[in-house]
Design a protein around this motif. Sequence first.
Motif: not given
Length: 578
Positions: A360-372
Amino acid sequence: MSVQIAELQGKSGMPPVRFGEELTGAETLLRCLILEQVEYIFGYPGGAVLPIYDSLYGSYFKHILTRHEQGAIHAADGYARATGKPGVVIATSGPGATNLVTGIATAQMDSVPLVCITGNVAQNLIGTDAFQEANITGITIPITKHSYFVRDVRDLPRIVKEAFHIATTGRPGPVLIDIPKDVSNAKAPFSYPETVEIRGYQASQVPSDEDVQAFVAAIREAKRPVILAGGGIISAGADRELLAFAEKTRIPVINTFMGLGGFPGVHELALGMPGMHGSYTANQALLNADCVIGLGARFDDRITMGRTREFAPKARIVHVDIDPAELGKNVATAVKVAGDVKSTLQKALPLVTACDSEAWIAQLKQWQEQHPYRYKRDEQVLKPQAVIELLYRTTNGEAIVTTDVGQHQMWVAQYYKFKHARSLISSGGLGTMGFGFPAAIGAQIAHPDRTVIAVVGDGGFQMTSQELAILAQYNTPVKVAIINNQCLGMVRQWQQLFYDNRYSQIDLTHSPDFVKLAEAYGVKGLRATTPQEAEDVWAEALRHDGPVVVDFRVAQEENVYPMVAAGNTLDQMVLGDE
């Protein structure tokens, strides 16, 4: 005599507190404030409070004479938010008292402890429409935690003791004490109760063991948990407990606007702010979580968008709040814990273990990188987002930042990563223009050695700009950053997006020259119109050891994104103008 009272006697400049001494109501009030360890009073005198101000003459208290009662109560509010101590404000009857109303409502919405002392006409004139008479207790009943009308000077010590107790226990809030002039002049032997007993008011802080067990059990099996940390984290002083809890359980943290600073914005588990102008990742986390843990958060409409059935549709809601009335009020709640979040987390910490949340944390980090958070940068045009980034970078996120309401408020929430609790001071629930600047004065008085920045719009600043006199009088080193887009920015944005560009009454191009205005008050004024000028003048402002007003002339047509339009759900985010 209690130890507390004994310790307070004999300090430099402080009148002795002698029990049984015959005192006027005004003198009694001030002795009570001494015993409540009040140091600063914000206020504005007038006929009905002249006995109080006469007793203040040469006293121990540091009185800050603002130039408007609204400035006084916002400054007291800023002091309270910056310290956690109750702010104290005094105003006279009639218009003096009614000028406090906006500030009282602001404090009530955001759970800020204030003790508001107003004067009134003598009791024999009550109800006669006497000069400057107003039923301020009746006016403020809906916007205070409690209101008192003092009829007998012998009741005054008990009332003051109760007022401070009510303001600071349970869910904090403002309490008003209205003192008629005849009560201020009347005499009685001085006494002060050491304890408070109020029938029907039991502000229990500690949750039951059963509730804590249910809280722990609800998150034990979660795969996609998220913490929604609200202003209750800050009110309870639970920021350290939250950090320890999040790190031990490996649960990511979303901070509501009022909760910003309650969890370090630079932490790997920090997801930012949710809701109407929240981060893509925070909103996606709420949409996809299987467990949402609300800690001192209200689940208000800026987060749920009023679509409570569609809010966090895959999650069980766990809600911890000191106010039982909030539990289940706005969203369907599976587990309700009545108690302050500090005590709850302290009791839960030994019982929890790490969740199985790494995927779950990995998914959230991916979203953070894609959509800052992002905006179109320009080397020639000064963008408001770039100004906030400048403030953050040059203070390393260590400043106390106050704001008004509007676009600049949201840009601060997005681009200034608060590291510490009580570092963001802003009107959240009521959304009060004119709040940010006087609140910064209160915060700076509370913390004279910290950098305090008032980030304000050109509209809101003009509502309380007369308090520049305070900066000059006391050399209070507040740095005022005016995000000047020469319009009512958030209103303009809504008119652009939802009213077909029909710009109605948002033009502020005929505002004063803010540099000259500052200089007229004896305060240093600076202006920046380009990114390079912004760097230079802000560096000069930080070097200056006194107050500074910086007029940042920014792009007028800039909008706050992301944005979820009112009535939409969190999955209907607009990420930018494109």
